[in-house]
Design a protein around this motif. Sequence first.
Motif, PDB file in Angstrom:
ATOM      1  N   MET A   1      21.732  34.519  43.024  1.00 25.76           N
ATOM      2  CA  MET A   1      21.717  34.771  43.738  1.00 25.76           C
ATOM      3  C   MET A   1      20.572  33.773  44.821  1.00 25.76           C
ATOM      4  SD  MET A   1      18.819  36.624  46.020  1.00 25.76           S
ATOM      5  CE  MET A   1      20.018  36.710  47.623  1.00 25.76           C
ATOM      6  N   LYS A   2      20.660  33.349  45.996  1.00 24.06           N
ATOM      7  CA  LYS A   2      19.366  32.395  46.420  1.00 24.06           C
ATOM      8  C   LYS A   2      19.144  31.910  47.932  1.00 24.06           C
ATOM      9  CE  LYS A   2      18.039  27.849  45.639  1.00 24.06           C
ATOM     10  NZ  LYS A   2      17.521  26.658  45.738  1.00 24.06           N
ATOM     11  N   PRO A   3      18.291  31.698  48.154  1.00 27.94           N
ATOM     12  CA  PRO A   3      18.966  31.222  49.956  1.00 27.94           C
ATOM     13  C   PRO A   3      19.126  29.973  49.825  1.00 27.94           C
ATOM     14  CG  PRO A   3      15.999  31.625  49.574  1.00 27.94           C
ATOM     15  CD  PRO A   3      17.238  32.252  48.038  1.00 27.94           C
ATOM     16  N   ALA A   4      20.105  30.185  51.007  1.00 26.82           N
ATOM     17  CA  ALA A   4      21.097  28.385  50.106  1.00 26.82           C
ATOM     18  C   ALA A   4      20.560  27.223  50.843  1.00 26.82           C
ATOM     19  CB  ALA A   4      22.690  28.609  51.363  1.00 26.82           C
ATOM     20  N   TYR A   5      19.476  27.676  51.930  1.00 22.61           N
ATOM     21  CA  TYR A   5      18.655  26.598  52.351  1.00 22.61           C
ATOM     22  C   TYR A   5      17.264  26.113  51.972  1.00 22.61           C
ATOM     23  CZ  TYR A   5      23.148  26.901  55.399  1.00 22.61           C
ATOM     24  OH  TYR A   5      24.505  26.539  55.733  1.00 22.61           O
ATOM     25  N   ASN A   6      17.541  26.639  50.604  1.00 23.74           N
ATOM     26  CA  ASN A   6      16.026  26.216  50.384  1.00 23.74           C
ATOM     27  C   ASN A   6      16.558  25.728  48.557  1.00 23.74           C
ATOM     28  OD1 ASN A   6      14.255  26.797  48.373  1.00 23.74           O
ATOM     29  ND2 ASN A   6      13.275  28.356  48.769  1.00 23.74           N
ATOM     30  N   LEU A   7      16.206  24.434  48.607  1.00 20.50           N
ATOM     31  CA  LEU A   7      16.601  23.286  47.385  1.00 20.50           C
ATOM     32  C   LEU A   7      15.089  23.207  46.423  1.00 20.50           C
ATOM     33  CD1 LEU A   7      17.607  20.269  49.883  1.00 20.50           C
ATOM     34  CD2 LEU A   7      18.537  21.801  49.098  1.00 20.50           C
ATOM     35  N   ASN A   8      14.541  24.159  46.494  1.00 20.27           N
ATOM     36  CA  ASN A   8      13.635  24.809  44.977  1.00 20.27           C
ATOM     37  C   ASN A   8      14.818  25.004  44.336  1.00 20.27           C
ATOM     38  OD1 ASN A   8      11.610  25.811  43.051  1.00 20.27           O
ATOM     39  ND2 ASN A   8      10.460  25.938  44.775  1.00 20.27           N
ATOM     40  N   ASN A   9      14.728  24.747  43.005  1.00 23.00           N
ATOM     41  CA  ASN A   9      16.276  24.985  41.594  1.00 23.00           C
ATOM     42  C   ASN A   9      15.273  26.761  40.799  1.00 23.00           C
ATOM     43  OD1 ASN A   9      18.183  24.150  40.256  1.00 23.00           O
ATOM     44  ND2 ASN A   9      16.986  24.320  38.357  1.00 23.00           N
ATOM     45  N   THR A  10      13.959  26.481  41.038  1.00 22.20           N
ATOM     46  CA  THR A  10      13.376  27.481  40.625  1.00 22.20           C
ATOM     47  C   THR A  10      13.605  29.518  41.498  1.00 22.20           C
ATOM     48  OG1 THR A  10      11.964  27.119  41.088  1.00 22.20           O
ATOM     49  CG2 THR A  10      12.213  25.854  38.949  1.00 22.20           C
ATOM     50  N   PHE A  11      14.319  28.636  42.508  1.00 28.03           N
ATOM     51  CA  PHE A  11      13.997  30.008  43.229  1.00 28.03           C
ATOM     52  C   PHE A  11      15.210  30.640  43.792  1.00 28.03           C
ATOM     53  CE2 PHE A  11      13.714  32.397  47.487  1.00 28.03           C
ATOM     54  CZ  PHE A  11      12.335  32.926  47.313  1.00 28.03           C
ATOM     55  N   TYR A  12      15.432  31.607  42.634  1.00 30.36           N
ATOM     56  CA  TYR A  12      17.328  32.745  42.508  1.00 30.36           C
ATOM     57  C   TYR A  12      16.258  34.279  42.236  1.00 30.36           C
ATOM     58  CZ  TYR A  12      17.852  31.351  37.564  1.00 30.36           C
ATOM     59  OH  TYR A  12      16.934  31.239  36.175  1.00 30.36           O
ATOM     60  N   LYS A  13      17.106  34.897  42.018  1.00 29.77           N
ATOM     61  CA  LYS A  13      17.402  35.912  41.746  1.00 29.77           C
ATOM     62  C   LYS A  13      18.775  36.098  40.910  1.00 29.77           C
ATOM     63  CE  LYS A  13      16.106  40.345  43.220  1.00 29.77           C
ATOM     64  NZ  LYS A  13      15.708  41.431  44.206  1.00 29.77           N
ATOM     65  N   ILE A  14      18.572  37.248  39.469  1.00 33.51           N
ATOM     66  CA  ILE A  14      19.603  37.556  39.087  1.00 33.51           C
ATOM     67  C   ILE A  14      20.586  39.247  39.559  1.00 33.51           C
ATOM     68  CG2 ILE A  14      20.308  38.514  36.742  1.00 33.51           C
ATOM     69  CD1 ILE A  14      18.670  36.183  35.918  1.00 33.51           C
ATOM     70  N   ILE A  15      20.608  39.068  40.689  1.00 40.61           N
ATOM     71  CA  ILE A  15      21.630  40.357  40.964  1.00 40.61           C
ATOM     72  C   ILE A  15      22.152  41.871  40.116  1.00 40.61           C
ATOM     73  CG2 ILE A  15      22.742  41.671  42.765  1.00 40.61           C
ATOM     74  CD1 ILE A  15      20.162  39.681  44.019  1.00 40.61           C
ATOM     75  N   LEU A  16      22.953  41.269  39.092  1.00 44.01           N
ATOM     76  CA  LEU A  16      23.444  42.034  38.258  1.00 44.01           C
ATOM     77  C   LEU A  16      23.983  41.307  36.974  1.00 44.01           C
ATOM     78  CD1 LEU A  16      26.778  43.346  40.305  1.00 44.01           C
ATOM     79  CD2 LEU A  16      24.432  44.319  39.216  1.00 44.01           C
ATOM     80  N   ARG A  17      23.258  41.732  35.961  1.00 43.12           N
ATOM     81  CA  ARG A  17      23.140  41.437  34.732  1.00 43.12           C
ATOM     82  C   ARG A  17      23.977  42.717  33.700  1.00 43.12           C
ATOM     83  NH1 ARG A  17      18.322  38.098  31.879  1.00 43.12           N
ATOM     84  NH2 ARG A  17      18.898  37.095  30.419  1.00 43.12           N
ATOM     85  N   LYS A  18      23.153  43.353  33.897  1.00 43.85           N
ATOM     86  CA  LYS A  18      23.521  45.186  33.005  1.00 43.85           C
ATOM     87  C   LYS A  18      25.077  45.103  32.746  1.00 43.85           C
ATOM     88  CE  LYS A  18      22.276  49.594  31.700  1.00 43.85           C
ATOM     89  NZ  LYS A  18      22.158  50.864  32.230  1.00 43.85           N
ATOM     90  N   ASP A  19      25.416  44.786  31.626  1.00 42.14           N
ATOM     91  CA  ASP A  19      26.920  45.639  30.811  1.00 42.14           C
ATOM     92  C   ASP A  19      27.977  44.637  31.845  1.00 42.14           C
ATOM     93  OD1 ASP A  19      26.080  48.303  29.844  1.00 42.14           O
ATOM     94  OD2 ASP A  19      25.760  49.245  31.752  1.00 42.14           O
ATOM     95  N   LEU A  20      27.646  43.544  31.637  1.00 47.28           N
ATOM     96  CA  LEU A  20      28.177  41.860  32.559  1.00 47.28           C
ATOM     97  C   LEU A  20      28.811  41.301  31.070  1.00 47.28           C
ATOM     98  CD1 LEU A  20      27.021  40.536  35.844  1.00 47.28           C
ATOM     99  CD2 LEU A  20      29.433  42.290  35.344  1.00 47.28           C
ATOM    100  N   ASN A  21      30.037  41.368  30.483  1.00 47.48           N
ATOM    101  CA  ASN A  21      30.691  40.212  30.227  1.00 47.48           C
ATOM    102  C   ASN A  21      31.301  38.971  29.659  1.00 47.48           C
ATOM    103  OD1 ASN A  21      30.606  42.137  27.505  1.00 47.48           O
ATOM    104  ND2 ASN A  21      32.349  43.670  29.139  1.00 47.48           N
ATOM    105  N   TYR A  22      31.388  38.528  31.036  1.00 41.07           N
ATOM    106  CA  TYR A  22      31.800  37.698  31.724  1.00 41.07           C
ATOM    107  C   TYR A  22      32.703  37.653  32.786  1.00 41.07           C
ATOM    108  CZ  TYR A  22      34.083  32.998  30.522  1.00 41.07           C
ATOM    109  OH  TYR A  22      34.260  31.760  30.197  1.00 41.07           O
TER     110      TYR A  22
END
Length: 242
Positions: A121-142
């Motif tokens: 996810m990232k703030p929808a009105y922030n256009l900085n491409n490097t400004f985002y956060k991974i919310i879920l990653r563990k035990d995800l396949n597809y």
Amino acid sequence: MPLCGSQNDKGLVIGLWNPSQFYTFTEIPENSTSSFQYSTHPLQSSSAKIKSLASDPKKAVVFAFIDNSIYMYNNFSIWQNRSKSISLLYKGISLTYGKIAFDYVSNNIYWCDPLLQWIAMKPAYNLNNTFYKIILRKDLNYPEGLALDPVDRLMFFSDNGPHPRIEKAFLDGQDREVIVFVGLVRVTSLSVDVSNEKLYWTDTGKHTLECSNYDGSSRRVIRLVNYVPYTDLIYYQVKTTS
């Protein structure tokens, strides 16, 4: 002060391929014999692939996941099917078919990346491409399908790995819970009825439209659906304030 459209600016926005375009119904047909008005808005590249759509009804914005990027169509008008400006919100999603969703309470945009195996996810009105956060990653396949309930601060997502399932979690990724895991093939789209706390999904492997309660109970098949060449659909309505 930006123009946010009129109070009657509402209808359906559909993403199409071959050629790529937005296809809008300004009146919702009640049945197959109803008359309706529609307009089209071709993309600059006819070969681009519109993979998912979301909208911010308060700011008359449509978000579109096209190819490997999320774009923001500002001051979108469903009547004229045009946008006064287009902004690149995020570039770098894998060339897959994960969905996007908008949190209209916190103004955050969420997306699934099936190949990187995460939900971010990232703030929808922030256009900085490097400004985002991974919310879920563990035990995800597809991870592919995604829907949000911003009121109850919940997200619903499908994981179409070796053992397909639908999960529920809070918007920060905490308290994950598998709610549907039997009889799924490939759930690509999810949607929520916030008022009635109902979850809807399409399973393209089974060609079904199904629904359940938020906890996965009272599951039922609404109807069988054949393949059609649209990639996503949203109900769009501008909300004006006095």
